[in-house]
Write an enzyme that holds these catalytic residues in place. Structure first.
Site, PDB file in Angstrom:
ATOM      1  N   SER A   1       0.847  -1.191   0.000  1.00 25.15           N
ATOM      2  CA  SER A   1       0.000   0.000   0.000  1.00 25.15           C
ATOM      3  C   SER A   1       0.883   1.241   0.000  1.00 25.15           C
ATOM      4  O   SER A   1       1.904   1.286   0.686  1.00 25.15           O
ATOM      5  CB  SER A   1      -0.912  -0.013   1.223  1.00 25.15           C
ATOM      6  OG  SER A   1      -1.768   1.101   1.186  1.00 25.15           O
ATOM      7  N   GLU A   2       0.489   2.258  -0.782  1.00 28.78           N
ATOM      8  CA  GLU A   2       1.320   3.464  -0.974  1.00 28.78           C
ATOM      9  C   GLU A   2       1.775   4.104   0.337  1.00 28.78           C
ATOM     10  O   GLU A   2       2.819   4.725   0.408  1.00 28.78           O
ATOM     11  CB  GLU A   2       0.551   4.537  -1.766  1.00 28.78           C
ATOM     12  CG  GLU A   2       0.265   4.190  -3.189  1.00 28.78           C
ATOM     13  CD  GLU A   2      -1.137   3.626  -3.330  1.00 28.78           C
ATOM     14  OE1 GLU A   2      -1.437   2.575  -2.712  1.00 28.78           O
ATOM     15  OE2 GLU A   2      -1.943   4.223  -4.061  1.00 28.78           O
TER      16      GLU A   2
END
Lengths: 213, 226
Positions: free
Chosen positions: A47-48
């Site tokens: 996830s970013e």
């Protein structure tokens, strides 16, 4: 004719993700793909916001508000998971360490261009998030979206009309009508069609030639 | 003796000038320095350029700062999110300037600023609307665009634990933009939940060394809201 439902589209994409890949899923429809990858098939979801090895949403008794995904929903961390800061997270993305990114789309073109962030050059306040980083940096880019807009306009096109997110990097598209590879020099190639969907029908819903092998 | 721990919000906010560029950490509410933003509202600096991933939600925090007319420009990746009502209104009325930056480019521009790199080339955004006005160059057959570093006057960040040297440990996804923002600003102010005696923070777990931190204020923030 039974076009794929949204969960079926997500399940169909999940089928094609092998064990061992590092995968980033965009917000919205792509996020649902993770629900269809069994936990014993070890896929590392990134996830970013710096979560590597994300697991499913927590049960009520293990909810941790410090642990969220890019869509800002609570998630869990799998054994083996780790945390990094934003710059390291995007170094991973931009440096080509992500095997696959799946994004939503407004339009995908036969040359692999993706438009998914703004609906016009004068969009009041377009929101790009990490889409351009992922679109340019992931080893593979898949798009999951409805085959046409709500008013029936094709989203598989010869050339994107909306502002581009990434140029020439889409490899595959999952829609409610089927699965289509995007191959340089050729365009869209039919990989799979939903039950009862004919090539003629899928073609009539597309603004670019659908090729068969 | 080095002691970066300050005892009051007024001390934490001292010297922030009108016209400053202010970095605001956090992703969603996790790692967001709520108390410091309130402190900045109280402190009064105006004509600010704010850098944050989003453009504020509801009528609190960054949104409140904007609503009070104190923000001239916002630099962010995702201005339009659930509840970004204040931003949308100001933007429509032409009362706030917006610079959209891809999220990874935003993080890298700050990292570059902290690392003494004035500009760099990236494939992100090449050939898109966000490449306008930027130098494009081909390396090994692929097009890249030049992005400038993003140095700032002030960074407001949040961490889980600190010591008096300003060393910081984060919790779970609470790191996000905080470590790069700490690097990119001349004055970095950290809001932390806990303070440990010098020597009690595990050196293997310190993500931001105190070198990047100027002031630490302990705040019982509790859990982020989701």
């Amino acid at each position: 004719m039974q076009p794929f439902s949204r969960p079926q589209m997500a399940a169909r994409a999940a089928q094609d993700i092998p064990e061992g890949w590092v995968v980033n899923l965009g917000i919205g429809m792509p996020t649902a793909i993770a629900d269809h990858v069994p936990l014993d098939r070890e896929v590392i979801f990134q996830s970013e916001n710096g979560v590597i090895g994300m697991g499913p949403a927590p049960n009520a008794n293990e909810a941790n508000p410090w642990l969220i995904n890019a869509g800002k929903a609570m998630v869990t961390l799998r054994p083996g998971g780790s945390y990094v800061h934003h710059s390291d997270s995007f170094a991973m993305i931009r440096g080509g360490h992500i095997d696959l990114c799946v994004l939503g789309g407004f339009e995908v073109a036969a040359n692999g261009d993706l438009a998914n962030w703004a609906t016009s050059e004068n969009d009041t306040a377009p929101a790009v998030g990490g889409a351009m980083d992922l679109g340019a940096g992931a080893k593979r880019l898949w798009v999951i979206m409805d085959h046409t807009t709500k008013d029936g306009r094709p989203k598989l096109v010869d050339q994107c009309g909306y502002p581009l997110t990434a140029l020439g990097t889409v490899n595959r598209v999952y829609t409610n009508l089927g699965v289509f590879d995007v191959v340089k020099g050729t365009g869209f190639i039919v990989v799979d069609l939903a039950p009862g969907v004919t090539l003629e029908y899928a073609q009539s819903q597309s603004a670019s030639k659908l090729h068969t092998l | 003796m080095i002691n970066k721990i300050v005892q009051s919000m007024a001390e934490a906010m001292e010297g922030i000038k009108d016209g400053s560029t202010v970095l605001i950490g956090g992703f969603g509410s996790v790692g967001q320095p709520d108390a410091l933003i309130e402190g900045l509202i109280e402190q009064g600096a105006k004509d600010l350029t704010c850098v944050a991933n989003n453009a504020g939600t509801g009528h609190v925090g960054l949104a409140r700062l904007m609503e009070l007319g104190r923000v001239r420009k916002i630099i962010c990746s995702f201005p339009r999110s659930a509840g970004s009502v204040v931003f949308e209104e100001l933007y429509k009325a032409g009362k706030i300037e917006l610079e959209i930056v891809p999220q990874g480019t935003m993080a890298e521009r700050m990292r570059a600023a902290g690392a003494g790199i004035p500009a760099f080339f990236t494939a992100t955004g090449a050939g898109t609307l966000l490449a306008r006005g930027k130098e494009a160059r081909e390396f090994d057959g692929r097009e890249y665009i030049m992005e400038r570093s993003l140095p700032a006057d002030v960074a407001l960040i949040e961490a889980w634990e600190a010591d008096r040297w300003g060393n910081l440990i984060y919790k779970d996804s609470g790191r996000n933009f905080n470590p790069v923002m700490a690097m990119a600003a001349t004055l970095t102010i950290a809001q932390v939940q806990h303070i440990g005696e010098l020597g009690t923070l595990d050196p293997e777990k310190i993500v931001t060394p105190g070198v990047y931190v100027n002031r630490v204020l302990q705040v019982d923030r509790g859990a982020p809201w989701v």
